[in-house]
Structures are given as structure tokens and as C-alpha cells.
Write a protein that holds these residues in place. Sequence first.
Motif, PDB file in Angstrom:
ATOM      1  N   UNK A 194     -68.080  -0.081 -58.482  1.00 19.33           N
ATOM      2  CA  UNK A 194     -67.321  -0.922 -57.555  1.00 19.33           C
ATOM      3  C   UNK A 194     -66.469  -1.945 -58.300  1.00 19.33           C
ATOM      4  N   UNK A 195     -65.241  -2.134 -57.846  1.00 17.42           N
ATOM      5  CA  UNK A 195     -64.391  -3.180 -58.400  1.00 17.42           C
ATOM      6  C   UNK A 195     -64.589  -4.505 -57.674  1.00 17.42           C
ATOM      7  N   UNK A 196     -65.360  -4.503 -56.579  1.00 20.59           N
ATOM      8  CA  UNK A 196     -65.724  -5.720 -55.861  1.00 20.59           C
ATOM      9  C   UNK A 196     -67.243  -5.807 -55.827  1.00 20.59           C
ATOM     10  N   UNK A 197     -67.754  -7.013 -55.781  1.00 16.19           N
ATOM     11  CA  UNK A 197     -69.196  -7.208 -55.724  1.00 16.19           C
ATOM     12  C   UNK A 197     -69.699  -6.735 -54.353  1.00 16.19           C
ATOM     13  N   UNK A 198     -70.473  -5.658 -54.292  1.00 15.03           N
ATOM     14  CA  UNK A 198     -70.851  -5.107 -52.984  1.00 15.03           C
ATOM     15  C   UNK A 198     -71.830  -5.964 -52.206  1.00 15.03           C
ATOM     16  N   UNK A 199     -72.556  -6.868 -52.888  1.00 14.72           N
ATOM     17  CA  UNK A 199     -73.567  -7.667 -52.202  1.00 14.72           C
ATOM     18  C   UNK A 199     -73.405  -9.174 -52.456  1.00 14.72           C
ATOM     19  N   UNK A 200     -72.333  -9.557 -53.133  1.00 17.93           N
ATOM     20  CA  UNK A 200     -72.001 -10.976 -53.343  1.00 17.93           C
ATOM     21  C   UNK A 200     -73.126 -11.770 -54.013  1.00 17.93           C
ATOM     22  N   UNK A 244     -66.124   6.208 -57.376  1.00 17.46           N
ATOM     23  CA  UNK A 244     -65.330   5.012 -57.623  1.00 17.46           C
ATOM     24  C   UNK A 244     -65.084   4.320 -56.289  1.00 17.46           C
ATOM     25  N   UNK A 245     -65.400   3.032 -56.199  1.00 11.63           N
ATOM     26  CA  UNK A 245     -65.225   2.269 -54.961  1.00 11.63           C
ATOM     27  C   UNK A 245     -64.311   1.077 -55.226  1.00 11.63           C
ATOM     28  N   UNK A 246     -63.055   1.190 -54.814  1.00  8.20           N
ATOM     29  CA  UNK A 246     -62.072   0.148 -55.102  1.00  8.20           C
ATOM     30  C   UNK A 246     -61.951  -0.893 -53.999  1.00  8.20           C
ATOM     31  N   UNK A 247     -62.197  -0.497 -52.787  1.00  8.00           N
ATOM     32  CA  UNK A 247     -62.046  -1.431 -51.668  1.00  8.00           C
ATOM     33  C   UNK A 247     -63.390  -2.022 -51.293  1.00  8.00           C
ATOM     34  N   UNK A 248     -63.417  -3.275 -50.830  1.00 10.81           N
ATOM     35  CA  UNK A 248     -64.675  -3.832 -50.327  1.00 10.81           C
ATOM     36  C   UNK A 248     -65.233  -2.938 -49.223  1.00 10.81           C
ATOM     37  N   UNK A 249     -66.517  -2.658 -49.277  1.00  3.91           N
ATOM     38  CA  UNK A 249     -67.143  -1.746 -48.321  1.00  3.91           C
ATOM     39  C   UNK A 249     -68.377  -2.407 -47.709  1.00  3.91           C
ATOM     40  N   UNK A 250     -68.232  -2.951 -46.491  1.00  4.40           N
ATOM     41  CA  UNK A 250     -69.371  -3.630 -45.858  1.00  4.40           C
ATOM     42  C   UNK A 250     -70.489  -2.684 -45.468  1.00  4.40           C
ATOM     43  N   UNK A 275     -57.411   4.217 -63.923  1.00  2.00           N
ATOM     44  CA  UNK A 275     -58.761   4.796 -63.967  1.00  2.00           C
ATOM     45  C   UNK A 275     -59.460   4.647 -62.625  1.00  2.00           C
ATOM     46  N   UNK A 276     -59.151   3.573 -61.901  1.00  2.00           N
ATOM     47  CA  UNK A 276     -59.813   3.306 -60.631  1.00  2.00           C
ATOM     48  C   UNK A 276     -59.295   4.153 -59.473  1.00  2.00           C
ATOM     49  N   UNK A 277     -58.210   4.876 -59.683  1.00  2.00           N
ATOM     50  CA  UNK A 277     -57.773   5.827 -58.660  1.00  2.00           C
ATOM     51  C   UNK A 277     -58.807   6.946 -58.565  1.00  2.00           C
ATOM     52  N   UNK A 284     -82.283   8.030 -56.390  1.00  2.00           N
ATOM     53  CA  UNK A 284     -81.973   6.727 -56.966  1.00  2.00           C
ATOM     54  C   UNK A 284     -80.545   6.326 -56.592  1.00  2.00           C
ATOM     55  N   UNK A 285     -80.382   5.099 -56.106  1.00  2.00           N
ATOM     56  CA  UNK A 285     -79.073   4.565 -55.748  1.00  2.00           C
ATOM     57  C   UNK A 285     -78.749   3.398 -56.665  1.00  2.00           C
ATOM     58  N   UNK A 286     -77.574   3.428 -57.253  1.00  2.00           N
ATOM     59  CA  UNK A 286     -77.146   2.372 -58.169  1.00  2.00           C
ATOM     60  C   UNK A 286     -75.735   1.947 -57.806  1.00  2.00           C
ATOM     61  N   UNK A 287     -75.530   0.651 -57.644  1.00  2.00           N
ATOM     62  CA  UNK A 287     -74.193   0.095 -57.435  1.00  2.00           C
ATOM     63  C   UNK A 287     -73.838  -0.768 -58.638  1.00  2.00           C
ATOM     64  N   UNK A 288     -72.719  -0.451 -59.288  1.00  2.00           N
ATOM     65  CA  UNK A 288     -72.229  -1.226 -60.418  1.00  2.00           C
ATOM     66  C   UNK A 288     -71.138  -2.169 -59.945  1.00  2.00           C
ATOM     67  N   UNK A 289     -71.209  -3.410 -60.382  1.00  2.00           N
ATOM     68  CA  UNK A 289     -70.253  -4.431 -59.968  1.00  2.00           C
ATOM     69  C   UNK A 289     -69.374  -4.815 -61.156  1.00  2.00           C
ATOM     70  N   UNK A 290     -68.144  -4.282 -61.201  1.00  2.00           N
ATOM     71  CA  UNK A 290     -67.261  -4.541 -62.342  1.00  2.00           C
ATOM     72  C   UNK A 290     -66.848  -6.008 -62.425  1.00  2.00           C
ATOM     73  N   UNK A 291     -66.879  -6.729 -61.310  1.00  2.00           N
ATOM     74  CA  UNK A 291     -66.493  -8.137 -61.334  1.00  2.00           C
ATOM     75  C   UNK A 291     -67.439  -8.976 -62.200  1.00  2.00           C
ATOM     76  N   UNK A 292     -68.669  -8.515 -62.352  1.00  2.00           N
ATOM     77  CA  UNK A 292     -69.664  -9.276 -63.110  1.00  2.00           C
ATOM     78  C   UNK A 292     -69.823  -8.748 -64.535  1.00  2.00           C
ATOM     79  N   UNK A 293     -68.787  -8.116 -65.074  1.00  2.00           N
ATOM     80  CA  UNK A 293     -68.885  -7.524 -66.407  1.00  2.00           C
ATOM     81  C   UNK A 293     -69.252  -8.559 -67.465  1.00  2.00           C
ATOM     82  N   UNK A 294     -68.763  -9.813 -67.288  1.00  2.00           N
ATOM     83  CA  UNK A 294     -68.976 -10.827 -68.315  1.00  2.00           C
ATOM     84  C   UNK A 294     -70.378 -11.429 -68.281  1.00  2.00           C
TER      85      UNK A 294
END
Length: 269
Positions: A116-122, A74-80, A8-10, A147-157
Motif C-alpha cells: 500500500x502507498x497509503x497507511x491502511x490502518x492509520x 499493489x494498492x495505490x488508493x486509500x481503501x477503507x 512501479x505502482x501502476x 496469512x494476510x499482510x499489509x505493507x505501508x510504504x508511507x512508514x518506510x522510514x
Amino acid sequence: MSRPRLAFTNRWMFGRVMLDEPVCRQFIRCVLGIDVDRIDYLNAEQVLEPAVESRGVRMDVYAREGNRVYDIEMQCAPEPLLGRRFRYYQATLDMTTLAPGKDYDELCESFIVFLCTHDPFDLNLPVYTLERRCSEVPDLSIDCNSHWIALNAQAWDTLPDGVLRDLLHYTQNGSIGASSLVQRIDEIVAKANNDRKWVDKSVLLREHHRGERCPSCPHPGTPGSKKGTGGGTGRGSRAGTRRGARRGSCRGRKRGGGSLQFPGRTPFG
């Protein structure tokens, strides 16, 4: 030799899944709390027939509904430099939707979402809502209608039970859960992987744009480690120098109900 399977992340798979209009409508309702009746896709052809010669911004999902436009990525790689990507995509949306000679009040309301699959802002937030505001008067709204929204899949829990939690969980590790939206997404992914001609073309394009956004997606084993390592090192150093400034300028908030709220709109739990 096993054939590659796209997750799905492709980016191509993500675009294909979101071409299912009921799925796209539910996604928008889940993330933005907006009920959409009908969606007009503005990039369906490039998703179904991806081409190496594509130029400019390649939007994963570019859709219009009434006087609103949506760009879902979809953003799979860390993006500084995610903030600058938001800015660039915003400029592209505005130039596309406002014809020459038209007044600014005819600009569509726009939503840009990065999954995002990585936390974009830690900061370990599942949702970051990024709005332009006046530094001197934070409550002053400039009414730019974007409106800009970044979703962080790492923090799903960190989210309560609900559709958004299930969506981020599935994005992070493929866990299907109880959500009908996620179950439907997984069905489309499985069916699309049976379209071998489309999968093979997508894999070749992934190799052509190697390292661009999703290094975890399957691709043929070809030389390029030196180039990849150099790119990773450069991105890592850039991330370190910009992280502090970005933490100060970014405002994120954790949604208790599992979705964002905009005035007059109902979240989907």
C-alpha cells in the motif's frame, strides 16, 4: 506531446515486474522470510496481454510454489474496505486451489500481501500482520494456514536499514537506494516503458478502470471529475465510519529486522 510513463505502482507495471522470477523470489524472501526455489505463475497471460473484458478478481501477482500460493497486490488508493478485500481474495484463492471433492487438508498454505502507498490502518506501522485468532484465548491457533499482510510504504522510514526499507521507500517516492532488488526493479520498469504498445494498452485499461485502485497512475485527460469526486466523497465517509472498528480489530506489528517471521523461516534483512 510527451508519452505517458508507468511507475512501479501502476498495477500492470507491478505485475510485469513481478513476472521476473528472481525479483519475485527476492520479494517473497524480503517480505515473508521464505526461500522459494521455483515459482509457477498462474496469471502471466493477463499481465502481458491485459484485456478490458477480464472478469472476476484481477490478481496482480498470482503464483504457486510447492504447496503454497501467493497473491501479491499493489494498492495505490486509500481503501477503507481493505479487510473485506482480503476476505474476498482469500475466498477466491481457496476456491481455485481446492478441487471439488477434495479434503480441507489439501488446501494450500496461502499468503495475500497488499503493498500500500497509503497507511491502511492509520497506525504508522510499516507492516501489519493480520491473523485469525480466538478472542477468548488469543494464544489459541486455529491453524487455517492463511496469512494476510499489509505493507505501508508511507512508514518506510520507521524501518532499520535493509531491503524492506528500500523497497517501501522506492514504492513511496521512487528512491532507488542501495538494494540490488530495488535496482533490478527500476531497470525492469525502465525497460518495460520502452514497450510502447504494452504501455499504451495499459494506459487505456487504466482509463477504463478509472478510479479503481491507482488514481496517481498516468492516464489521458478525459471528462469524469464529477464521477471521481462523488466516488471519493463516498469512500471518505465510509472510511470515517469504519476506522474506529478497524483499529480495534487490526493487529499490526513493526518488524525490527525489516521482514515478517513465520515459524521455521529466516527473514531477509
